[in-house]
Design a protein around this motif. Structure first.
Motif, PDB file in Angstrom:
ATOM      1  N   ARG A  40      -5.839  -2.666   1.414  1.00  0.00           N
ATOM      2  CA  ARG A  40      -6.622  -3.780   1.955  1.00  0.00           C
ATOM      3  C   ARG A  40      -5.730  -4.915   2.446  1.00  0.00           C
ATOM      4  O   ARG A  40      -6.167  -5.741   3.247  1.00  0.00           O
ATOM      5  CB  ARG A  40      -7.594  -4.295   0.886  1.00  0.00           C
ATOM      6  N   ARG A  41      -4.486  -4.965   1.985  1.00  0.00           N
ATOM      7  CA  ARG A  41      -3.577  -6.045   2.382  1.00  0.00           C
ATOM      8  C   ARG A  41      -3.060  -5.874   3.802  1.00  0.00           C
ATOM      9  O   ARG A  41      -2.743  -6.855   4.468  1.00  0.00           O
ATOM     10  CB  ARG A  41      -2.380  -6.094   1.421  1.00  0.00           C
ATOM     11  N   HIS A  42      -2.957  -4.636   4.275  1.00  0.00           N
ATOM     12  CA  HIS A  42      -2.362  -4.379   5.592  1.00  0.00           C
ATOM     13  C   HIS A  42      -3.283  -3.452   6.408  1.00  0.00           C
ATOM     14  O   HIS A  42      -2.883  -2.349   6.770  1.00  0.00           O
ATOM     15  CB  HIS A  42      -0.991  -3.736   5.436  1.00  0.00           C
ATOM     16  N   ARG A  59      -4.240   1.918   8.143  1.00  0.00           N
ATOM     17  CA  ARG A  59      -4.489   1.861   6.702  1.00  0.00           C
ATOM     18  C   ARG A  59      -5.974   1.572   6.431  1.00  0.00           C
ATOM     19  O   ARG A  59      -6.529   2.077   5.455  1.00  0.00           O
ATOM     20  CB  ARG A  59      -3.591   0.801   6.056  1.00  0.00           C
ATOM     21  N   GLU A  60      -6.611   0.804   7.299  1.00  0.00           N
ATOM     22  CA  GLU A  60      -8.039   0.553   7.135  1.00  0.00           C
ATOM     23  C   GLU A  60      -8.837   1.842   7.285  1.00  0.00           C
ATOM     24  O   GLU A  60      -9.756   2.117   6.490  1.00  0.00           O
ATOM     25  CB  GLU A  60      -8.496  -0.475   8.167  1.00  0.00           C
ATOM     26  N   GLN A  61      -8.496   2.658   8.288  1.00  0.00           N
ATOM     27  CA  GLN A  61      -9.216   3.910   8.496  1.00  0.00           C
ATOM     28  C   GLN A  61      -9.007   4.876   7.338  1.00  0.00           C
ATOM     29  O   GLN A  61      -9.956   5.531   6.876  1.00  0.00           O
ATOM     30  CB  GLN A  61      -8.757   4.556   9.818  1.00  0.00           C
ATOM     31  N   LEU A  62      -7.767   4.971   6.859  1.00  0.00           N
ATOM     32  CA  LEU A  62      -7.491   5.858   5.732  1.00  0.00           C
ATOM     33  C   LEU A  62      -8.180   5.353   4.467  1.00  0.00           C
ATOM     34  O   LEU A  62      -8.715   6.150   3.673  1.00  0.00           O
ATOM     35  CB  LEU A  62      -5.971   5.961   5.513  1.00  0.00           C
ATOM     36  N   HIS A  63      -8.217   4.045   4.304  1.00  0.00           N
ATOM     37  CA  HIS A  63      -8.895   3.443   3.156  1.00  0.00           C
ATOM     38  C   HIS A  63     -10.392   3.760   3.180  1.00  0.00           C
ATOM     39  O   HIS A  63     -10.979   4.165   2.157  1.00  0.00           O
ATOM     40  CB  HIS A  63      -8.675   1.932   3.189  1.00  0.00           C
ATOM     41  N   LEU A  64     -11.018   3.594   4.356  1.00  0.00           N
ATOM     42  CA  LEU A  64     -12.448   3.896   4.485  1.00  0.00           C
ATOM     43  C   LEU A  64     -12.731   5.364   4.227  1.00  0.00           C
ATOM     44  O   LEU A  64     -13.692   5.720   3.529  1.00  0.00           O
ATOM     45  CB  LEU A  64     -12.942   3.488   5.875  1.00  0.00           C
ATOM     46  N   ASN A  65     -11.902   6.250   4.801  1.00  0.00           N
ATOM     47  CA  ASN A  65     -12.094   7.683   4.585  1.00  0.00           C
ATOM     48  C   ASN A  65     -11.945   8.048   3.110  1.00  0.00           C
ATOM     49  O   ASN A  65     -12.691   8.887   2.584  1.00  0.00           O
ATOM     50  CB  ASN A  65     -11.089   8.485   5.412  1.00  0.00           C
TER      51      ASN A  65
END
Length: 537
Positions: A40-42, A59-65
């Motif tokens: 979430r930081r980057h 990183r946002e897309q990987l985090h959501l997935n």
């Protein structure tokens, strides 16, 4: 990473100790919680690029997935005591599965895609996974192997009609106010289950705890670094790359193809890799491939290799082309979940696996289990100071490896020099006996490796009822070189004064050595191939 300092040596107890551990993150946070918050930081940084599938994830897309996959698991009512099975290549979405397991506090059991159906059946019967993620081309094999488990099977690519596709799972709505789970057993809880190397039979299910030691090859990584390891999640190198890229917000390059040294060199140049983790087999294949002469390795800051013996010539070829002193040979056990020693002084100590990392202790024992001092060869025993759940469902083998004082008996033979650098000489179990004289395969391998035409070699004993273990060799020649089996036999005879170390059983030239699924040289398999070839079968 900062090079490790000289180990402390207790001369009275004959025990070496690395520096005390130091934590950057709060001690109660799990690996999953750290990665969740770091993602979430980057959010806009590139997290992952697939060189083979041509995909890019921030990183946002990987985090959501990852949260979608985790929410899917939660919708099934999965508990932290459940297990997720993984037998898949490094495809675009397999790491969302990994991070989802971390976020939920659910351990995954990862197997190599080359395992036969019978091996898959035996291993998954140990852990009984509720969900299994695999590639479509392996679906039928996995389905047959797990028919009695009633597990859901999700395919990562080449989807089969009967399977659930990863795209269906990624369509799951993220749970409202999603947060990573707190671990019921704290950081003693199992993070992952890998497989032992399997050189002596069916691999064992090795538990890896939520220990910070898995971060010790990446403590100096930053968002400017680019990481790559061809290893999949069944090998500790694949696991630690996945963990460190999540924790340190690096860019990670992945590929799902069979290892190709020419493609690796392309990846290093194209993506300006700064961090690389390889097996010695991959290192040797890279050093001796035709494309290596034009390779550009100047971007590399950390070049880790671990898992087996590697010729000094191959190591030096790589070292001579790197722009930094980045060659770091590491040593450890899968059971410890991280490297134990690292050599940051390749030029001064080229044959050593290095000094102890933070939080580890080491002692050398003779056959009577008496502790030995510097420069004395014996069995290497290690102490991690951390909890280990053992081999999953196998307390008997667990007790064989680790004694009542929690020391791991590695079965590796070696010694510590006066500077606290560890040297591996051989495996204890690989000791051979010719006419009642003991010898080790590496003693003959070291002689054969001196031949200019030899790229790799594996020596083993072939039983003779009169002499005992007669030495034999399987040899891989260098690209474009000419060499005959008799040349190898003659060379050993000429360069070894000890008659019992001659190749009494002969030699063969092979295109490649037989290996375990983790890329280690499989001595029993090479022996079996040699006997079959000699018998004309």
């Amino acid at each position: 990473m900062a090079c490790v300092s000289k180990s402390n040596y207790d001369a009275e107890r004959k025990i070496w100790s690395g520096k005390d551990e130091s934590d950057y993150y709060a001690a109660d946070l799990s690996i999953g919680e750290i990665i969740f918050h770091e993602m979430r930081r980057h959010p806009k940084l590139i997290a992952q690029i697939s060189d083979t599938e041509n995909t890019v994830l921030t990183r946002e897309q990987l985090h959501l997935n990852s949260m979608r996959v985790a929410s899917y698991m939660r919708s099934l009512g999965m508990l932290q005591s459940d297990i997720v099975g993984i037998i898949a290549r490094n495809t675009t979405h397999i790491f969302a599965v990994t991070y989802a397991c971390f976020f939920n506090g659910i351990a995954f059991h990862s197997l190599n895609v080359s395992y036969e159906q019978a091996t898959i059946e035996k291993l998954f019967n140990i852990t009984s996974p509720r969900l299994i993620f695999c590639d479509g081309e392996d679906y039928k094999k996995v389905k047959l192997a797990t028919a009695n488990l009633n597990a859901k099977i999700i395919t990562m690519r080449n989807h089969q009609i009967e399977s659930i596709s990863i795209e269906e799972v990624l369509a799951t709505p993220i749970e409202a106010k999603f947060e990573p789970a707190r671990l019921e057993q704290g950081n003693n809880q199992t993070l992952a289950i890998l497989c032992s190397s399997g050189t002596t039979g069916i691999p064992k299910a090795v538990t890896i705890t939520n220990s910070r030691k898995i971060l010790n090859t990446g403590t100096k990584l930053t968002t400017a670094d680019v990481q790559y390891s061809h290893n999949t999640l069944d090998w500790v190198g694949g696991l630690l790359t996945t963990v460190t890229s999540g924790v340190y917000s690096t860019k990670r390059i992945i590929a799902d193809n069979p290892f190709d040294p020419a493609r690796l060199l392309h990846i290093i140049k194209e993506h300006k890799l700064t961090w690389l983790y390889q097996s010695p087999y991959h290192l040797a294949a890279t050093a001796f491939c035709p494309e290596f002469e034009l390779a550009e390795l100047q971007s590399l800051r950390y070049y880790f290799y671990a898992g087996d013996h590697c010729s000094l010539e191959a190591q030096q070829k790589i070292r001579n082309r790197c722009g930094h002193n980045c060659m770091h040979l590491v040593y450890g056990l899968t059971e410890l979940g991280s490297p134990v020693t690292v050599n940051c002084h390749f030029d001064e100590k080229p044959n050593s696996v290095g000094r102890l990392m933070e939080g580890f202790k080491l002692k050398i024992l003779d056959d009577q289990e008496h502790s030995l001092g510097p420069n004395e060869v014996g069995e290497i025993c290690l102490y991690s100071g951390q909890y280990w759940a053992g081999y999953y469902g196998n307390p008997e083998e667990t007790h064989k490896l680790r004694d009542s004082s929690l020391w791991f008996h590695t079965g590796d033979l070696g010694y510590m020099d006066d500077d606290g650098f560890l040297y591996i000489t051989d495996r204890k179990k690989e000791m051979l006996r010719y006419q009642n004289i003991m010898y080790y395969p590496h003693e003959i391998e070291d002689v054969i490796a001196q031949m200019p035409a030899v790229a790799e070699v594996c020596v083993f004993g072939v039983w003779n009822p009169f002499n005992g273990d007669e030495a034999a060799a399987a040899v891989v020649k260098k690209f474009g070189a000419e060499i005959q089996a008799q040349d190898v036999v003659d060379f050993v005879q000429q360069h070894s004064s000890a008659e019992y170390k001659h190749l009494h059983a002969g030699a063969i030239i092979v295109d490649n050595l037989e290996r375990t699924t983790n890329g280690k040289t499989n001595r029993p398999a090479n022996k079996a191939y040699f006997i079959k070839a000699k018998n004309g079968n």
